[in-house]
Every structure is written in structure tokens, then in C-alpha cells.
Scaffold this active site. Structure first.
Site, PDB file in Angstrom:
ATOM      1  N   ASP A  69       0.791  -1.234   0.000  1.00  0.00           N
ATOM      2  CA  ASP A  69       0.000   0.000   0.000  1.00  0.00           C
ATOM      3  C   ASP A  69       0.827   1.289   0.000  1.00  0.00           C
ATOM      4  O   ASP A  69       0.600   2.166  -0.818  1.00  0.00           O
ATOM      5  CB  ASP A  69      -0.986  -0.013   1.184  1.00  0.00           C
ATOM      6  CG  ASP A  69      -1.795   1.252   1.298  1.00  0.00           C
ATOM      7  OD1 ASP A  69      -2.303   1.694   0.256  1.00  0.00           O
ATOM      8  OD2 ASP A  69      -1.937   1.804   2.410  1.00  0.00           O
ATOM      9  N   CYS A  93     -16.147  -5.656 -15.661  1.00  0.00           N
ATOM     10  CA  CYS A  93     -17.431  -5.228 -15.083  1.00  0.00           C
ATOM     11  C   CYS A  93     -18.566  -5.331 -16.112  1.00  0.00           C
ATOM     12  O   CYS A  93     -19.743  -5.244 -15.742  1.00  0.00           O
ATOM     13  CB  CYS A  93     -17.339  -3.783 -14.624  1.00  0.00           C
ATOM     14  SG  CYS A  93     -16.204  -3.523 -13.263  1.00  0.00           S
ATOM     15  N   CYS A 151     -22.139  -3.039 -16.222  1.00  0.00           N
ATOM     16  CA  CYS A 151     -22.508  -2.562 -14.882  1.00  0.00           C
ATOM     17  C   CYS A 151     -21.880  -1.197 -14.595  1.00  0.00           C
ATOM     18  O   CYS A 151     -20.721  -0.946 -14.952  1.00  0.00           O
ATOM     19  CB  CYS A 151     -22.037  -3.579 -13.842  1.00  0.00           C
ATOM     20  SG  CYS A 151     -22.402  -3.082 -12.150  1.00  0.00           S
ATOM     21  N   CYS A 167     -21.472   1.066  -9.097  1.00  0.00           N
ATOM     22  CA  CYS A 167     -20.636   1.827  -8.151  1.00  0.00           C
ATOM     23  C   CYS A 167     -20.547   3.297  -8.558  1.00  0.00           C
ATOM     24  O   CYS A 167     -20.594   4.194  -7.695  1.00  0.00           O
ATOM     25  CB  CYS A 167     -19.247   1.213  -8.036  1.00  0.00           C
ATOM     26  SG  CYS A 167     -18.393   1.031  -9.608  1.00  0.00           S
ATOM     27  N   CYS A 186     -21.978   6.363  -6.076  1.00  0.00           N
ATOM     28  CA  CYS A 186     -21.012   7.199  -5.340  1.00  0.00           C
ATOM     29  C   CYS A 186     -21.673   8.538  -4.998  1.00  0.00           C
ATOM     30  O   CYS A 186     -22.071   9.285  -5.898  1.00  0.00           O
ATOM     31  CB  CYS A 186     -19.760   7.428  -6.188  1.00  0.00           C
ATOM     32  SG  CYS A 186     -18.582   8.505  -5.352  1.00  0.00           S
ATOM     33  N   CYS A 204     -18.700   1.931  -2.520  1.00  0.00           N
ATOM     34  CA  CYS A 204     -18.433   1.403  -3.868  1.00  0.00           C
ATOM     35  C   CYS A 204     -18.086  -0.082  -3.837  1.00  0.00           C
ATOM     36  O   CYS A 204     -18.132  -0.750  -4.868  1.00  0.00           O
ATOM     37  CB  CYS A 204     -17.363   2.219  -4.583  1.00  0.00           C
ATOM     38  SG  CYS A 204     -15.773   2.206  -3.771  1.00  0.00           S
ATOM     39  N   CYS A 240     -21.302  -3.422  -5.030  1.00  0.00           N
ATOM     40  CA  CYS A 240     -20.807  -4.194  -6.178  1.00  0.00           C
ATOM     41  C   CYS A 240     -21.397  -5.608  -6.192  1.00  0.00           C
ATOM     42  O   CYS A 240     -21.262  -6.352  -5.218  1.00  0.00           O
ATOM     43  CB  CYS A 240     -19.287  -4.267  -6.117  1.00  0.00           C
ATOM     44  SG  CYS A 240     -18.590  -5.244  -7.454  1.00  0.00           S
TER      45      CYS A 240
END
Ligand code: SF4
Length: 377
Positions: free
Chosen positions: A134, A188, A191, A194, A198, A243, A247
Site C-alpha cells: 500500500d 465489469c 454494470c 458503483c 457514489c 463502492c 458491487c
């Protein structure tokens, strides 16, 4: 040793140390990402938490001079907790996002990467590597996508076939030319759930996030929260899960493989009022092992004040008045003043007026004026 054989040994070993998915990728430049990052930078869409230059973030060789491959790992985390504490009037609670449940994942994944590198070092001489989770320069998601961990969703998360997007990601650049895996052949499709869900329009396009508008980012800033985000934040103390929650790929996904990643309900849904008077030491003792504490207690306290205002929690007004009058941090004094006005009790408004007479910080006075303006609404 044949690299494929070593790769299989690493895969076997990774299962033993609690790595839920592992993939191998070539350490070539992430050239497509380079142009995307430039666009993000020009548009002002970055969070500011990114590490390194765009070159360092996209050219593994700048991080390990003899880079040949990258090993990507994923560790699945839970999406549901067993006993959710009641969030009731007089005892309102805040919320930490799922990626902050359990022990800080940076620690958990780094430990696994350390074990993995030690294992590889026993198998091959001249092994060089560099690991990150990260906070390193490389994009965990770009690496995971190339290594076949999952596909990149329109919500900017990596979506795995097994664990949805509820996975922590980490990687190790190595100087071993492991045979690469193939990316997941999925997407995705049509779709856009998300993007449509948002609340701030932070997903400006499929797979493109304006981090400055993302509530997950806003909860981690240290200054005043812009007015337009305060109501949207609700009771969120750290991060934001919408989000991921909406999903369809995450429906029914709830993985409990690691005891250290299980949430303590009292920590991830803590009572808001006690947070307002928590000392630095208490904060560190209680929340210090969680990923969500990395910015210290101020943003969490500021967000707790906003959450109490969201609930119009009258039992918090005395404590908010104390903060408004005595807290040395302007962000806390000002946010408390705004919250007192939003809660709107009879004793709150005169308290703001009195505190304003003694206040000298222009930003705090501005918040006091916003608080007083609720009187006429
Ligand atoms: Fe992709 Fe739909 Fe999930 Fe968004 S909600 S990441 S568009 S599958």
C-alpha cells in the site's frame, strides 16, 4: 533450479503462511499507467498520499535495479461482523471501513512477505527483492492485475473471482525471472452501479477516481471538512465502503480465514461521545493496531463530531461546548461549533455566541457563524 519449479514451491509455501492468492508478473514498465497517472496529476485528482514520482511508481527497475519479476499477494478480509453493537439514541456509534477491521493489514501482509522472502532466500542464491504494501511506490492494484490476482473494477478496486474486492494486496519485486501468470479474463461489463452510487461523484469515469472528492480520502484529511461532504459522511470515522458494498461481485462474499483480521465490534463501531475526550495515550492503546489510526486521533475526533451532528445527538452538546471553548486545535473547536448549531438545542446557540466573543481564529469564527446560521433554518 528451474524457475517454474521454484514458483510452484513458493505457491505451496504461500498457502501455509496464510496468503490467499499469489500471482507472478514480469517487472516491465507499467507504461499504460504512466499516462493515466499523468492525467490524474494534471487534473488534481490525486490524494497526495502517493509515494514517489510517476516514474518510480511505474518503473520497477528504479526500485530494484535488477528487477525481473513481481510476486503479487492477496489476503482476504471479512465483510460482515458477527455481533453488531446497537447504534441508538444517547449512545451513537461511528464506523470504521472494512479495510480497517482487525490488525493493520500493512503489518499482516508485510509479515507474510518477510516469510516469503526468507523462504525464497533458502532456495536460491543471489536473491534480491523489495517488498511493499500500500504505502510503497508501486500500485498494488496494477501489479495484482498483471499477476492475475483479479481484474480492475470500475470502482478502482481489484476484483478477485474468489473473494470479490475484499482483499488486501502487497507485492515483492524480485531479481528472479519467474514465468508470469496471465491476467484474469473478466470485466465489469455494462454494470455501472458503483459509479451511480457514489454520493460525491468521485468515480468520474470507469476506473478513474478523483481522490479529492472521495469520502474515504476526506475522512483522512486533517483540516476542516468541506461543507458539502459533512452530511454524506454520516457516521463514518475512517474510510468509506459504498463502492464495494454495492458491487454485485461482492454479494454473498464474506471471508473469515484470518483471526487477526476479525473486527472487534467495540473498536470498529465505537461509541462516539467517549472519542471526544480520549487522550493520546488511550487512543494509541485502543486504536493503535488498526489501519484507520494512521493519521492520529484528530481526524477521527473531527469525524466523530460530524457524526454526532448527523444524528443531532443532544446528549453530546455539553461535551461539544467544552471542546468549542477549550480545545487547542482550531479544527476541533470550529467543527464542534458547527455541530452545536446543527444539533440545534436551546442552550447551544447562546454558547456559540459567548465562545465567539473570545475566539480569534478566523476559520473557527467562520464555523461559528455557520453554526449560528442553523438558528434560522
Ligand atoms: Fe464493476 Fe459494477 Fe462492481 Fe462497479 S459495481 S466495480 S461497475 S461490477
Amino acid at each position: 533450479m528451474a524457475y517454474e519449479e521454484l514458483k510452484q514451491e513458493i505457491i505451496e509455501y504461500s498457502k501455509k503462511i496464510g496468503i490467499d492468492k499469489i500471482g507472478f508478473a514480469a517487472a516491465n514498465e507499467f507504461s499504460e499507467m504512466k499516462s493515466r497517472l499523468k492525467l490524474q496529476q494534471e487534473a488534481g485528482y490525486q490524494s497526495g498520499f502517493e509515494k514517489g514520482t510517476i516514474e518510480e511508481r511505474t518503473e520497477p527497475e528504479l526500485l530494484l535495479s535488477d528487477a525481473q519479476s513481481i510476486i503479487a499477494i492477496a489476503v482476504a478480509y471479512p465483510s460482515r461482523m458477527k455481533s453488531r453493537p446497537k447504534n441508538k439514541k444517547g449512545e451513537r456509534r461511528g464506523n470504521f471501513c472494512r479495510a480497517s477491521w482487525g490488525m493493520d493489514y500493512h503489518h499482516v501482509l508485510n509479515e507474510k512477505l518477510d516469510k516469503l522472502s526468507a523462504f525464497i532466500a533458502t532456495k536460491i542464491s543471489g536473491f534480491h527483492y523489495r517488498s511493499m504494501v500500500d504505502t510503497g511506490e508501486l500500485s498494488d492494484r496494477a501489479v495484482a492485475e498483471r499477476a492475475g490476482i483479479g481484474f480492475s473494477g470500475k470502482n478502482c478496486a481489484i476484483i478477485t473471482p474468489e473473494f470479490g474486492s475484499y482483499v488486501y494486496l502487497g507485492e515483492m519485486i524480485t531479481n528472479i525471472p519467474f514465468p508470469p501468470d496471465t491476467p484474469v479474463d473478466d470485466s465489469c461489463g455494462d454494470c455501472t452501479i458503483c459509479i451511480d452510487s457514489c454520493p460525491t461523484g468521485a468515480l468520474v469515469a470507469p476506473g478513474r477516481l478523483n481522490a479529492q472528492n472521495c469520502i474515504a480520502f476526506v475522512t483522512q484529511t486533517k483540516g476542516f471538512v468541506p461543507d458539502e461532504y459533512r452530511e454524506v459522511m454520516g457516521n463514518q470515522l475512517y474510510g468509506f465502503d459504498t463502492c464495494q458494498l454495492v458491487c454485485p461481485r461482492n454479494k454473498q462474499v464474506d471471508t473469515h480465514l484470518h483471526p487477526e483480521l476479525e473486527p472487534d465490534p467495540e473498536l470498529v463501531k465505537p461509541k462516539l461521545l467517549p472519542l471526544l475526550s480520549i487522550t493520546n495515550r488511550e487512543f494509541k492503546e485502543q486504536f493503535g493496531t488498526m489501519a484507520g489510526s494512521w493519521r492520529g486521533k484528530k481526524p477521527i475526533q473531527r469525524n466523530a463530531i460530524i457524526a454526532l451532528a448527523h444524528y443531532k445527538e443532544e446528549s453530546a452538546v455539553d461535551e461539544l461546548i467544552r471542546l468549542m471553548k477549550t480545545d487547542p486545535r482550531p479544527v476541533i473547536r470550529g467543527t464542534a461549533a458547527w455541530a452545536i448549531g446543527k444539533i440545534g438545542t436551546d442552550d447551544g446557540f447562546p454558547a456559540i455566541v459567548r465562545a465567539k466573543e473570545k475566539e480569534s481564529d478566523p476559520e473557527v469564527i467562520n464555523e461559528m457563524n455557520k453554526g449560528l446560521a442553523f438558528q434560522n433554518k
